[in-house]
Design a protein around this motif. Structure first.
Motif, PDB file in Angstrom:
ATOM      1  N   VAL A 189      33.816  35.524  -6.564  1.00  0.00           N
ATOM      2  CA  VAL A 189      32.408  35.920  -6.676  1.00  0.00           C
ATOM      3  C   VAL A 189      32.329  37.164  -7.549  1.00  0.00           C
ATOM      4  O   VAL A 189      32.799  38.235  -7.156  1.00  0.00           O
ATOM      5  CB  VAL A 189      31.801  36.190  -5.283  1.00  0.00           C
ATOM      6  N   GLY A 190      31.774  37.009  -8.747  1.00  0.00           N
ATOM      7  CA  GLY A 190      31.662  38.134  -9.678  1.00  0.00           C
ATOM      8  C   GLY A 190      32.634  37.966 -10.832  1.00  0.00           C
ATOM      9  O   GLY A 190      33.811  37.633 -10.624  1.00  0.00           O
TER      10      GLY A 190
ATOM     11  N   PRO B 240      35.801  42.413 -15.053  1.00  0.00           N
ATOM     12  CA  PRO B 240      37.214  42.296 -15.438  1.00  0.00           C
ATOM     13  C   PRO B 240      38.143  42.056 -14.256  1.00  0.00           C
ATOM     14  O   PRO B 240      39.153  41.347 -14.402  1.00  0.00           O
ATOM     15  CB  PRO B 240      37.512  43.629 -16.129  1.00  0.00           C
TER      16      PRO B 240
ATOM     17  N   ASN C 190      24.719  37.319 -12.573  1.00  0.00           N
ATOM     18  CA  ASN C 190      24.004  37.647 -13.807  1.00  0.00           C
ATOM     19  C   ASN C 190      23.910  36.414 -14.713  1.00  0.00           C
ATOM     20  O   ASN C 190      24.670  35.468 -14.558  1.00  0.00           O
ATOM     21  CB  ASN C 190      24.770  38.769 -14.524  1.00  0.00           C
TER      22      ASN C 190
ATOM     23  N   ALA D 212      33.081  51.119 -22.945  1.00  0.00           N
ATOM     24  CA  ALA D 212      33.170  51.186 -24.403  1.00  0.00           C
ATOM     25  C   ALA D 212      34.607  51.468 -24.858  1.00  0.00           C
ATOM     26  O   ALA D 212      35.086  50.880 -25.818  1.00  0.00           O
ATOM     27  CB  ALA D 212      32.245  52.279 -24.935  1.00  0.00           C
TER      28      ALA D 212
ATOM     29  N   HIS E  81      38.795  52.149 -23.684  1.00  0.00           N
ATOM     30  CA  HIS E  81      39.613  51.563 -22.628  1.00  0.00           C
ATOM     31  C   HIS E  81      40.997  52.205 -22.477  1.00  0.00           C
ATOM     32  O   HIS E  81      42.020  51.585 -22.821  1.00  0.00           O
ATOM     33  CB  HIS E  81      39.719  50.059 -22.864  1.00  0.00           C
TER      34      HIS E  81
ATOM     35  N   THR F  36      32.877  42.222  -5.697  1.00  0.00           N
ATOM     36  CA  THR F  36      31.615  42.891  -5.345  1.00  0.00           C
ATOM     37  C   THR F  36      31.924  44.264  -4.757  1.00  0.00           C
ATOM     38  O   THR F  36      33.064  44.552  -4.390  1.00  0.00           O
ATOM     39  CB  THR F  36      30.850  42.086  -4.275  1.00  0.00           C
TER      40      THR F  36
ATOM     41  N   TRP G  55      26.996  55.683 -27.930  1.00  0.00           N
ATOM     42  CA  TRP G  55      26.946  55.335 -26.503  1.00  0.00           C
ATOM     43  C   TRP G  55      27.176  56.627 -25.747  1.00  0.00           C
ATOM     44  O   TRP G  55      28.082  57.381 -26.132  1.00  0.00           O
ATOM     45  CB  TRP G  55      28.035  54.310 -26.297  1.00  0.00           C
TER      46      TRP G  55
ATOM     47  N   LEU H 289      20.729  50.624 -13.689  1.00  0.00           N
ATOM     48  CA  LEU H 289      22.122  50.179 -13.595  1.00  0.00           C
ATOM     49  C   LEU H 289      22.336  49.329 -12.353  1.00  0.00           C
ATOM     50  O   LEU H 289      23.016  48.303 -12.381  1.00  0.00           O
ATOM     51  CB  LEU H 289      23.067  51.393 -13.554  1.00  0.00           C
TER      52      LEU H 289
ATOM     53  N   HIS I  97      26.726  48.655  -8.767  1.00  0.00           N
ATOM     54  CA  HIS I  97      26.414  50.044  -9.127  1.00  0.00           C
ATOM     55  C   HIS I  97      25.298  50.611  -8.262  1.00  0.00           C
ATOM     56  O   HIS I  97      24.272  51.069  -8.773  1.00  0.00           O
ATOM     57  CB  HIS I  97      25.991  50.112 -10.598  1.00  0.00           C
TER      58      HIS I  97
HETATM   59  C1  LIG Z   1      27.696  52.872 -17.925  1.00  0.00           C
HETATM   60  C2  LIG Z   1      29.142  52.568 -17.663  1.00  0.00           C
HETATM   61  C3  LIG Z   1      30.111  53.015 -18.539  1.00  0.00           C
HETATM   62  C4  LIG Z   1      31.453  52.714 -18.320  1.00  0.00           C
HETATM   63  N1  LIG Z   1      32.380  53.098 -19.240  1.00  0.00           N
HETATM   64  C5  LIG Z   1      33.655  52.711 -19.106  1.00  0.00           C
HETATM   65  C6  LIG Z   1      34.587  52.926 -20.152  1.00  0.00           C
HETATM   66  O1  LIG Z   1      34.250  53.405 -21.235  1.00  0.00           O
HETATM   67  N2  LIG Z   1      35.869  52.542 -19.943  1.00  0.00           N
HETATM   68  C7  LIG Z   1      36.284  51.929 -18.794  1.00  0.00           C
HETATM   69  O2  LIG Z   1      37.467  51.585 -18.669  1.00  0.00           O
HETATM   70  N3  LIG Z   1      35.410  51.694 -17.790  1.00  0.00           N
HETATM   71  C8  LIG Z   1      34.112  52.047 -17.933  1.00  0.00           C
HETATM   72  N4  LIG Z   1      33.197  51.769 -16.953  1.00  0.00           N
HETATM   73  C9  LIG Z   1      33.664  51.226 -15.678  1.00  0.00           C
HETATM   74  C10 LIG Z   1      33.993  49.746 -15.739  1.00  0.00           C
HETATM   75  O3  LIG Z   1      32.985  49.039 -16.437  1.00  0.00           O
HETATM   76  C11 LIG Z   1      34.119  49.217 -14.320  1.00  0.00           C
HETATM   77  O4  LIG Z   1      34.976  50.041 -13.567  1.00  0.00           O
HETATM   78  C12 LIG Z   1      34.668  47.806 -14.301  1.00  0.00           C
HETATM   79  O5  LIG Z   1      33.835  46.931 -15.031  1.00  0.00           O
HETATM   80  C13 LIG Z   1      34.768  47.315 -12.866  1.00  0.00           C
HETATM   81  O6  LIG Z   1      35.137  45.969 -12.895  1.00  0.00           O
HETATM   82  P1  LIG Z   1      34.845  45.026 -11.655  1.00  0.00           P
HETATM   83  O7  LIG Z   1      35.348  43.678 -12.044  1.00  0.00           O
HETATM   84  O8  LIG Z   1      35.378  45.640 -10.419  1.00  0.00           O
HETATM   85  O9  LIG Z   1      33.261  44.994 -11.461  1.00  0.00           O
HETATM   86  P2  LIG Z   1      32.082  44.753 -12.511  1.00  0.00           P
HETATM   87  O10 LIG Z   1      32.564  44.871 -13.891  1.00  0.00           O
HETATM   88  O11 LIG Z   1      30.965  45.641 -12.071  1.00  0.00           O
HETATM   89  O12 LIG Z   1      31.671  43.230 -12.278  1.00  0.00           O
HETATM   90  C14 LIG Z   1      31.154  42.769 -11.059  1.00  0.00           C
HETATM   91  C15 LIG Z   1      30.430  41.466 -11.347  1.00  0.00           C
HETATM   92  O13 LIG Z   1      30.106  40.832 -10.105  1.00  0.00           O
HETATM   93  C16 LIG Z   1      28.781  40.348 -10.154  1.00  0.00           C
HETATM   94  N5  LIG Z   1      28.297  40.278  -8.774  1.00  0.00           N
HETATM   95  C17 LIG Z   1      28.188  41.319  -7.914  1.00  0.00           C
HETATM   96  N6  LIG Z   1      27.716  40.874  -6.730  1.00  0.00           N
HETATM   97  C18 LIG Z   1      27.545  39.529  -6.864  1.00  0.00           C
HETATM   98  C19 LIG Z   1      27.097  38.512  -5.967  1.00  0.00           C
HETATM   99  N7  LIG Z   1      26.744  38.781  -4.704  1.00  0.00           N
HETATM  100  N8  LIG Z   1      27.034  37.225  -6.424  1.00  0.00           N
HETATM  101  C20 LIG Z   1      27.427  36.925  -7.704  1.00  0.00           C
HETATM  102  N9  LIG Z   1      27.852  37.857  -8.580  1.00  0.00           N
HETATM  103  C21 LIG Z   1      27.918  39.147  -8.153  1.00  0.00           C
HETATM  104  C22 LIG Z   1      28.052  41.356 -11.002  1.00  0.00           C
HETATM  105  O14 LIG Z   1      26.876  40.816 -11.567  1.00  0.00           O
HETATM  106  C23 LIG Z   1      29.099  41.689 -12.064  1.00  0.00           C
HETATM  107  O15 LIG Z   1      29.015  40.801 -13.155  1.00  0.00           O
HETATM  108  C24 LIG Z   1      31.835  52.003 -17.163  1.00  0.00           C
HETATM  109  C25 LIG Z   1      30.871  51.538 -16.281  1.00  0.00           C
HETATM  110  C26 LIG Z   1      29.523  51.784 -16.545  1.00  0.00           C
HETATM  111  C27 LIG Z   1      28.482  51.212 -15.642  1.00  0.00           C
END
Ligand SMILES: Cc1cc2nc3c(=O)[nH]c(=O)nc-3n(C[C@H](O)[C@H](O)[C@H](O)COP(=O)(O)OP(=O)(O)OC[C@H]3O[C@@H](n4cnc5c(N)ncnc54)[C@H](O)[C@@H]3O)c2cc1C
Length: 509
Positions: free
Chosen positions: A44-45, A48, A70, A94, A96, A293, A395, A438, A445
């Motif tokens: 779910v989600g 990355p 989304n 942006a 990494h 999530t 950015w 956000l 978030h």
């Molecule tokens: C503004 C901003 C700038 C950033 N800059 C950087 C950077 O420059 N470099 C870097 O390394 N990191 C950066 N980050 C952090 C990085 O983007 C996150 O730490 C990383 O994406 C987390 O990955 P994740 O897979 O845990 O969650 P996310 O990338 O947040 O993905 C979670 C996904 O799950 C989906 N989801 C959530 N709940 C549900 C549900 N109930 N049902 C279905 N889908 C769901 C969401 O829609 C989303 O697509 C930044 C983050 C933000 C917001």
């Protein structure tokens, strides 16, 4: 810089082929004969971490379906035309520092699926008011040489960490509460890193450049800089600058998710977008569900399916501060006063270490500082796909109290103008995102917290709770793999990789 974009490396909006949105099939698995009856794994989600978990399990022979709420996949790795036609902006990540050398990403053929890392000449510049700057270069020796009187101190602190970064990454990017595979190397990071960043910048370094460089990196923790371990977080960002660098993804960070999705498809995995999971009943038949999530969101979705004590600790996790983000379409490159800043992927704007520490302390106290610490990235300087010829994108964001409703656009632009007079005259358009925006864009978030829960207290090592099995929930069919788990926020996929390894190993739930 001579880079020709691959013709098939397009934005997600244009890649509907990657995401079968199943129009009109919100409950597609119940009404179509074309879908399989049962999945080994539902993720779910599609951030990355979700995609890294999906790829790992698909590569291990499991049938895998990813459900994304989304309309476009990728979570924190998306690129969109937020301002004007022809300008492409990274919605979240942006740059990494932990992505280029990620042990997870490195083992997969992501280049074959369109991912190309691009490097600026300089990873990071931190300008000061007098025109000088702390400059973090790819070469440790050149960085040290640029820090003058602090060169030897920098080399002594960073050299062993940088040399051992591959081993350190293995230790730092895994579950924290375990017997480390490289205890001596990890102890080096621990010894240097346990000291609060304010103490290191005040007492260990003599020059304002070195102090500011450390403080700016420590501020990525969203913690007051007088807290223990803030130096460790700074060093864990700075060390890879001397190894795998701080790359951006050619075409935008959406290329990272596109590559992960391309590989997932090759392995037989699938994804459905526009499919928000609100209860476990929303899932198609499966053996294991892995949630990318927020931990508190998983507690609400799973309800009584996970033990009460686990649910309570997930639901009670402390939120980190939020961020306020602005993306600009510019009439040309940012007119930085410091010449090195033109060559950098990232520019930290906030003045001296003391100034940054004061600004971050204000945020944690629940107030918006007059002069916030601003993180800015300028991908267009090495990637011509981001803006029309002669134009640029910028950015940037600053930290704000969680849920803050104050518009920080002026304060952010004033900080940029301070180090790049004339910046405002170049603005063609801007896209502004408050913490509320956000959270509306991505439920991971809440209140604008992009860290998956605060790092305060034991938040760094006890994510999402104090346990040697951070990806388990007490129910062997339900796992957590988001940035709420170790190693936390950032685009590296390691939460997902680690969670998938735990699933495969059958770690006690
Ligand atoms: C503004 C901003 C700038 C950033 N800059 C950087 C950077 O420059 N470099 C870097 O390394 N990191 C950066 N980050 C952090 C990085 O983007 C996150 O730490 C990383 O994406 C987390 O990955 P994740 O897979 O845990 O969650 P996310 O990338 O947040 O993905 C979670 C996904 O799950 C989906 N989801 C959530 N709940 C549900 C549900 N109930 N049902 C279905 N889908 C769901 C969401 O829609 C989303 O697509 C930044 C983050 C933000 C917001």
């Amino acid at each position: 810089m001579g880079f020709t974009p691959k013709p098939d490396l397009t934005l997600y909006q244009e890649r509907r082929d990657l995401c079968d949105n199943g129009a009109g099939r919100a409950h597609w698995w119940r009404d179509g004969a074309d879908v399989r009856e049962r999945w080994d794994v539902v993720v779910v989600g599609s951030g990355p971490n979700g995609l890294a978990a999906a790829v790992t399990l698909a590569a291990a022979g499991r049938s895998v379906l990813v459900l994304e709420g989304n309309a476009t996949p990728g979570g924190g790795t998306r690129t969109e035309a937020l301002t004007l036609p022809g300008f492409r902006h990274d919605v979240c990540s942006a740059v990494h520092p932990l992505g280029g050398g990620s042990p997870a990403f490195s083992r997969w053929p992501l280049e074959r699926h369109g991912l190309r890392w691009l490097h600026h000449d300089i990873p990071l510049v931190h300008p000061l008011d007098d025109g000088r700057a702390g400059v973090l270069r790819h070469s440790l020796d050149e960085t040290a040489a640029g820090l003058g009187a602090d060169g030897d101190a920098y080399r002594a602190m960073m050299g062993p960490l940088s040399d051992n970064w591959p081993k350190l990454a293995d230790a730092f990017l895994g579950p924290m509460l375990r017997v480390p595979r490289h205890p001596v190397v990890l102890a080096r990071l621990g010894l240097a890193g346990i000291t609060p960043a304010t103490m290191v910048s005040d007492r260990y370094f003599a020059t304002p450049e070195a102090g500011a460089l450390l403080a700016g990196n420590a501020a990525h923790s969203f913690l007051p800089l007088n807290r223990p371990l803030t130096t460790a977080l700074a060093l864990a960002l700075m060390a890879p600058a001397h190894q795998s660098g701080w790359p951006i993804a050619a075409g935008g960070s959406a290329a990272i998710s596109a590559a992960l999705l391309g590989y997932l498809h090759e392995l037989g995995g699938e994804i459905r977008c526009d499919t928000t999971v609100r209860t476990l009943g929303d899932l198609p038949p499966h053996d294991v569900a892995i949630f990318d999530t927020d931990a508190a969101a998983l507690a609400a979705i799973a309800g009584a399916a996970i033990p009460r004590r686990v649910r309570r600790s997930f639901a009670g996790r402390r939120r980190g501060p939020g961020v306020f983000k602005v993306d600009w379409a510019l009439d040309g490159p940012v007119p930085w006063t410091n010449p090195d800043a033109h060559l950098a992927s990232t520019v930290h704007l906030g003045g001296t270490a003391a100034e940054i520490a004061a600004a971050e302390a204000e945020v944690v106290r629940g107030r918006n500082p007059a002069r916030p610490f601003v993180l800015a990235a300028q991908p267009a300087t090495v990637d011509p796909t981001r803006a029309p010829a002669g134009k640029a994108v910028l950015w940037g964001y600053c930290h704000v109290p969680n849920g803050s409703t104050e518009d920080r656009t002026d304060a952010i632009e004033a900080q940029i103008e301070r180090f790049a007079p004339g910046f405002r005259d170049l603005i063609l358009a801007r896209a502004v995102r408050s913490p509320h925006d956000l959270a509306a864009d991505n439920p991971n978030h809440p209140g604008g917290d992009i860290t998956g829960g605060s790092l305060a207290g034991l938040g760094l090592i006890a994510r999402p709770r104090l346990t040697p099995h951070p990806y388990a929930t007490g129910n062997p069919g339900i796992w957590l793999c988001s940035a709420s788990t170790p190693p936390g926020a950032g685009v590296h996929g390691m939460c997902g990789w680690n969670a998938a390894q735990a699933v495969l190993a059958g770690t006690p739930a």
